[in-house]
Design an enzyme around this catalytic site. Structure first.
Site: not given
Length: 160
Positions: A23-24, A67
């Site tokens: 994920d970001i 995300e």
């Protein structure tokens, strides 16, 4: 994603598969700073980087939740999975998407968890996700913008 793995014929313990969950880093802060439209553009850019960096034609790349993204690698060995994860991580960082609200860098970065799937007929998809998530959590706990590999002996014991 799991259906993709099962349809690859890799469900009888003959071959190990790898699953990447990433994920970001600080994406909520990104959305709060730049807005949801720019956040959607960031997600698209990261997804395109992930798809272009995966060099295994049998791989399956998907967005998983807000995300988070998952990549199933039915034919990759551990070294190849780490190499792909690191290529994605580096390319996202090098893309230089400004992220002033990040506590890691002032550009968008990702954290990646990798786990090995030992296939068998009754494998529960939730256990695959749970183990990959443990590795992802370890990557975040130890500083973000890094890769962590899940191990059954010690949860998420190796950082790359």
């Amino acid at each position: 994603m799991i259906n993709s793995w099962k349809s690859s014929g890799n469900t009888h313990g003959k071959k190990k598969s790898r699953f990447l969950l990433f994920d970001i880093d600080y994406f909520k802060a990104y959305n709060d700073t730049y807005g949801h439209i720019q956040g959607d553009e960031c997600l698209k850019e990261v997804a395109n980087i992930a798809k272009s960096a995966v060099f295994d034609e049998s791989a399956f790349v998907a967005r998983y939740g807000g995300e988070e993204f998952g990549i199933l690698l039915p034919r990759a060995n551990q070294y190849e999975a780490i190499k792909m994860a690191e290529a994605i991580r580096q390319q996202v960082e090098q893309r230089g998407i400004i992220h002033q609200a990040s506590e890691v860098f002032k550009c968008v970065t990702i954290s990646v968890g990798i786990m090995t799937v030992v296939p068998f007929e009754n494998i529960q998809p939730i256990s695959i996700l749970h183990q990959a998530d443990q590795a992802l959590y370890e990557a975040k706990r130890t500083g973000r913008n890094r890769i962590s590999v899940y191990s059954h002996h010690k949860e998420a014991d190796s950082n790359v």
